[in-house]
Design a protein around this motif. Structure first.
Motif, PDB file in Angstrom:
ATOM      1  N   SER A 393       0.783  -1.173   0.054  1.00 53.55           N
ATOM      2  CA  SER A 393      -0.012  -0.110   0.154  1.00 53.55           C
ATOM      3  C   SER A 393       0.948   1.367   0.137  1.00 53.55           C
ATOM      4  O   SER A 393       0.706   2.271  -0.590  1.00 53.55           O
ATOM      5  CB  SER A 393      -0.854   0.005   1.314  1.00 53.55           C
ATOM      6  OG  SER A 393      -1.763  -1.203   1.170  1.00 53.55           O
ATOM      7  N   SER A 396       2.054   2.089  -3.382  1.00 51.47           N
ATOM      8  CA  SER A 396       1.004   2.694  -4.155  1.00 51.47           C
ATOM      9  C   SER A 396       0.749   4.293  -3.965  1.00 51.47           C
ATOM     10  O   SER A 396       0.373   4.856  -4.715  1.00 51.47           O
ATOM     11  CB  SER A 396      -0.326   2.019  -3.989  1.00 51.47           C
ATOM     12  OG  SER A 396      -0.713   2.304  -2.858  1.00 51.47           O
ATOM     13  N   LEU A 397       1.324   4.894  -2.894  1.00 55.52           N
ATOM     14  CA  LEU A 397       1.125   6.009  -2.540  1.00 55.52           C
ATOM     15  C   LEU A 397       2.595   6.983  -2.777  1.00 55.52           C
ATOM     16  O   LEU A 397       2.606   8.171  -2.852  1.00 55.52           O
ATOM     17  CB  LEU A 397       0.738   6.185  -0.820  1.00 55.52           C
ATOM     18  CG  LEU A 397      -0.340   5.657  -0.473  1.00 55.52           C
ATOM     19  CD1 LEU A 397      -0.466   5.918   1.049  1.00 55.52           C
ATOM     20  CD2 LEU A 397      -1.670   6.211  -1.063  1.00 55.52           C
ATOM     21  N   ASN A 400       2.365  10.155  -5.037  1.00 49.93           N
ATOM     22  CA  ASN A 400       1.356  11.171  -4.629  1.00 49.93           C
ATOM     23  C   ASN A 400       2.341  11.905  -3.339  1.00 49.93           C
ATOM     24  O   ASN A 400       2.232  13.297  -2.948  1.00 49.93           O
ATOM     25  CB  ASN A 400       0.170  10.687  -3.846  1.00 49.93           C
ATOM     26  CG  ASN A 400      -0.990  10.158  -4.808  1.00 49.93           C
ATOM     27  OD1 ASN A 400      -1.009   9.065  -4.731  1.00 49.93           O
ATOM     28  ND2 ASN A 400      -1.328  11.043  -5.809  1.00 49.93           N
ATOM     29  N   LEU A 410      -3.663  10.409   2.614  1.00 46.57           N
ATOM     30  CA  LEU A 410      -3.806   9.580   1.447  1.00 46.57           C
ATOM     31  C   LEU A 410      -4.073   8.052   1.933  1.00 46.57           C
ATOM     32  O   LEU A 410      -5.142   7.645   1.291  1.00 46.57           O
ATOM     33  CB  LEU A 410      -2.504   9.584   0.780  1.00 46.57           C
ATOM     34  CG  LEU A 410      -1.918  10.733  -0.032  1.00 46.57           C
ATOM     35  CD1 LEU A 410      -0.266  10.637  -0.464  1.00 46.57           C
ATOM     36  CD2 LEU A 410      -2.866  10.904  -1.364  1.00 46.57           C
ATOM     37  N   ALA A 411      -3.813   7.589   3.154  1.00 44.64           N
ATOM     38  CA  ALA A 411      -4.126   6.180   3.561  1.00 44.64           C
ATOM     39  C   ALA A 411      -5.601   6.255   3.783  1.00 44.64           C
ATOM     40  O   ALA A 411      -6.404   5.262   3.509  1.00 44.64           O
ATOM     41  CB  ALA A 411      -3.032   5.790   4.632  1.00 44.64           C
ATOM     42  N   LYS A 412      -6.081   7.275   4.463  1.00 43.06           N
ATOM     43  CA  LYS A 412      -7.321   7.284   4.942  1.00 43.06           C
ATOM     44  C   LYS A 412      -8.327   7.430   3.712  1.00 43.06           C
ATOM     45  O   LYS A 412      -9.171   6.733   3.743  1.00 43.06           O
ATOM     46  CB  LYS A 412      -7.780   8.556   5.653  1.00 43.06           C
ATOM     47  CG  LYS A 412      -6.763   8.308   7.386  1.00 43.06           C
ATOM     48  CD  LYS A 412      -7.151   9.674   8.056  1.00 43.06           C
ATOM     49  CE  LYS A 412      -6.624   9.308   9.368  1.00 43.06           C
ATOM     50  NZ  LYS A 412      -6.727  10.543  10.244  1.00 43.06           N
ATOM     51  N   GLU A 413      -8.055   8.307   2.694  1.00 47.57           N
ATOM     52  CA  GLU A 413      -8.781   8.489   1.520  1.00 47.57           C
ATOM     53  C   GLU A 413      -8.863   7.319   0.913  1.00 47.57           C
ATOM     54  O   GLU A 413      -9.994   7.074   0.378  1.00 47.57           O
ATOM     55  CB  GLU A 413      -8.029   9.832   0.835  1.00 47.57           C
ATOM     56  CG  GLU A 413      -8.260  11.027   1.143  1.00 47.57           C
ATOM     57  CD  GLU A 413      -7.331  11.916   0.685  1.00 47.57           C
ATOM     58  OE1 GLU A 413      -6.918  11.581  -0.698  1.00 47.57           O
ATOM     59  OE2 GLU A 413      -7.157  13.144   1.005  1.00 47.57           O
ATOM     60  N   ASN A 414      -7.770   6.586   0.647  1.00 42.89           N
ATOM     61  CA  ASN A 414      -7.684   5.422  -0.207  1.00 42.89           C
ATOM     62  C   ASN A 414      -8.079   4.088   0.518  1.00 42.89           C
ATOM     63  O   ASN A 414      -7.878   2.928   0.334  1.00 42.89           O
ATOM     64  CB  ASN A 414      -6.511   5.002  -0.864  1.00 42.89           C
ATOM     65  CG  ASN A 414      -6.374   6.147  -1.742  1.00 42.89           C
ATOM     66  OD1 ASN A 414      -6.743   6.198  -2.979  1.00 42.89           O
ATOM     67  ND2 ASN A 414      -5.617   7.181  -1.476  1.00 42.89           N
ATOM     68  N   ASN A 415      -8.426   4.268   2.084  1.00 42.93           N
ATOM     69  CA  ASN A 415      -8.985   3.182   2.715  1.00 42.93           C
ATOM     70  C   ASN A 415      -7.842   2.159   2.892  1.00 42.93           C
ATOM     71  O   ASN A 415      -8.179   0.901   2.822  1.00 42.93           O
ATOM     72  CB  ASN A 415     -10.054   2.392   2.029  1.00 42.93           C
ATOM     73  CG  ASN A 415     -11.393   2.341   3.021  1.00 42.93           C
ATOM     74  OD1 ASN A 415     -11.361   2.942   4.444  1.00 42.93           O
ATOM     75  ND2 ASN A 415     -12.462   1.728   2.818  1.00 42.93           N
ATOM     76  N   LEU A 416      -6.605   2.481   3.252  1.00 44.62           N
ATOM     77  CA  LEU A 416      -5.556   1.597   3.186  1.00 44.62           C
ATOM     78  C   LEU A 416      -4.863   1.322   4.492  1.00 44.62           C
ATOM     79  O   LEU A 416      -4.101   0.586   4.794  1.00 44.62           O
ATOM     80  CB  LEU A 416      -4.450   2.422   2.309  1.00 44.62           C
ATOM     81  CG  LEU A 416      -4.669   2.535   0.993  1.00 44.62           C
ATOM     82  CD1 LEU A 416      -3.508   2.965  -0.173  1.00 44.62           C
ATOM     83  CD2 LEU A 416      -4.961   0.938   0.206  1.00 44.62           C
ATOM     84  N   GLN A 465      -7.525  -4.471   5.491  1.00 44.30           N
ATOM     85  CA  GLN A 465      -7.242  -3.517   6.490  1.00 44.30           C
ATOM     86  C   GLN A 465      -6.524  -4.268   7.650  1.00 44.30           C
ATOM     87  O   GLN A 465      -5.929  -3.439   8.567  1.00 44.30           O
ATOM     88  CB  GLN A 465      -8.297  -2.691   7.070  1.00 44.30           C
ATOM     89  CG  GLN A 465      -8.625  -1.713   5.838  1.00 44.30           C
ATOM     90  CD  GLN A 465      -9.871  -0.745   6.287  1.00 44.30           C
ATOM     91  OE1 GLN A 465     -11.085  -1.464   6.833  1.00 44.30           O
ATOM     92  NE2 GLN A 465      -9.638   0.437   6.184  1.00 44.30           N
TER      93      GLN A 465
END
Length: 481
Positions: A393, A396-397, A400, A410-416, A465
């Motif tokens: 994960s 993948s960020l 950004n 970013l992790a919260k927005e993408n549910n990661l 998660q």
């Protein structure tokens, strides 16, 4: 084609001369620009470049400073006294009919560069390094009966570094060229852009069946990549051995490298020192350096590659990763600045030498942009180490985060974000075990594949998660494995 058995009968001796373009704003003996790129021919020129009657050279102080820095980068000290000489030869791109160089008393004597071949260290000693002005550039249009001369390059300050003939293979030649390049780059002596010709290598190659007697050498000039240095040496070794095996003689000559054909080509017979009719340069005073001046420059030098390698070895990286970091000073200093936190440093170093290298190679980002977001990358690495985010994960960020976005948001927005609440995961594990009795029995029997299967089921039920490491621990705990 020469067999390996025949090659083993010959001793190969290689010496390399490297012309390093010093990063000054103006030329060595004139005020014309030394920073110009892609200018029209003969526009960065003046009366000194054209060799006009009565034109007098004035030495560039910055060039001397950079030569002193180079001395320390070559693991020696500059000579307190050095002077210039005139080197005479006649060519259209040298209007004066001579080049101002250093012959009898150069600014650098001695020094060495360490190279590494298959993990083994070898020291290549330096004979000397001297300052000189570059000549202009001649081009010979195909099919035409004339040549063109561009004097924009005439007068560019160079430092010519001459190695001892202690290199004995194409691989060693390549390693030496790269090591020298890194030393000059880190010491900030040159822009060290090989593509632009900021560093050019001339390789002298000879072969002999008697290791105590040097063979007749050839010099292949103006190589501007590590690969071309290696391939030119390989070609010359094979060419010379083939000639000797046929009973023919080697001619001492200057050769050029045809990169398209991967072969050297004869250009002219090689001159010796007496052919240049050296004489003292009457218009440029000697260089006299004080102890205080030399010491002040030494204090400005940054941490060099050898020390950085030693520090980076503490992060438990592969040697190839360390070399990748060393190639870019910004990255090496960045990684070394993190070594107090080994886990974070190793995670970021893996990104720098993997996913981020690809992004930079694809021109998505520059290394400067990457270094600027140090805090974001550190925060992202901490999230992995704190089990808040999986390594997959996090990767993948990366794009950004380098763009300047906050990793946590970013992790919260993408549910990661991973669930590391032990109680919540224990509940999911219990459900998974109840739904997969056979796999659970296999785990009890010690079958590790079954553990991986159950972890996968936990991840699926938690929608990716759950922290996989924690899930595995709880599975083993509940099943007594």
């Amino acid at each position: 084609m020469i067999s390996d058995d025949v090659k083993k009968q010959y001793t190969v001796t290689i010496g390399i001369e490297c012309h390093v373009q010093l990063k000054t704003k103006s030329k060595l003996f004139a005020s014309e620009s030394n920073e110009a790129r892609d200018l029209l021919p003969n526009t960065a020129v003046g009366h000194v470049s054209f060799g006009m009657p009565g034109a007098l050279p004035v030495l560039n102080k910055k060039a001397v400073e950079l030569a002193v820095r180079a001395a320390f980068a070559l693991n020696t000290e500059p000579q307190k006294f050095s002077k210039f000489d005139r080197k005479h030869y006649f060519y259209p791109d040298l209007p004066k009919g001579y080049q101002i160089s250093q012959f009898e008393e150069p600014i650098i004597l001695g020094g060495y560069v360490d190279i590494f071949i298959e993990g083994e260290a070898k020291r290549i000693n330096i004979t000397r390094a001297h300052m000189e002005e570059d000549a202009g550039k001649s081009t010979h249009p195909t099919g035409k009966d004339y040549s063109l001369v561009d004097l924009n390059r005439a007068g560019t300050p160079l430092l010519e570094i001459v190695s001892e003939p202690e290199i004995h293979s194409a691989a060693e030649a390549r390693a030496y060229a790269k090591a020298l390049y890194l030393q000059m780059k880190y010491a900030d002596v040159s822009d060290a852009d090989l593509y632009q010709g900021n560093m050019r290598f001339d390789v002298n190659v000879s072969v002999s069946k008697d290791p105590k007697v040097l063979g007749t050498r050839s010099e292949t000039k103006n190589l501007n990549s590590f690969r071309s240095v290696e391939k030119a040496v390989e070609y010359e070794i094979n060419r010379q051995i083939e000639l000797l095996e046929k009973g023919e003689e080697i001619v001492q000559e200057t050769r050029g490298w045809d990169d398209a054909k991967q072969k050297t080509i004869s250009q002219r017979t090689k001159e010796d020192a007496h052919d240049y009719r050296y004489m003292p340069e009457p218009d440029v005073p000697p260089i006299v350096l004080t102890d205080e001046y030399v010491y002040s420059i030494k204090q400005q030098l940054p941490v060099m590659p050898s020390e950085l390698r030693e520090q980076l070895s503490g992060i438990e990286l592969q040697s190839s990763q360390i070399e990748t970091l060393i190639e870019e000073p910004e990255l090496a200093y960045f990684a070394v600045g993190l070594i107090d936190d080994v886990a974070t440093a190793k995670t970021i170093a893996n990104w720098l030498t993997g996913d981020i290298t690809k992004l930079v190679s694809d021109n998505v980002f520059t290394w400067s942009q990457v270094v600027e977001v140090k805090n974001g990358l550190v925060k992202l690495a901490h999230m992995i180490n704190n089990r808040e985010l999986s390594s997959t994960s996090a990767k993948s960020l990366l794009t950004n985060v380098i763009e300047g976005k906050d990793p946590e948001e970013l992790a919260k927005e993408n549910n990661l974000l991973q669930v590391s609440d032990e109680g919540a995961i224990e509940k999911i594990v219990s459900e998974v075990i109840a739904e997969n009795e056979k796999a659970a029995e296999d785990v009890k029997k010690g079958e590790m594949k079954a553990v991986g299967f159950l972890v996968g089921q936990v991840m699926a039920k938690s929608k990716g998660q759950a922290n996989p490491g924690l899930a595995q621990q709880i599975i083993k705990k509940q099943l007594g494995s």
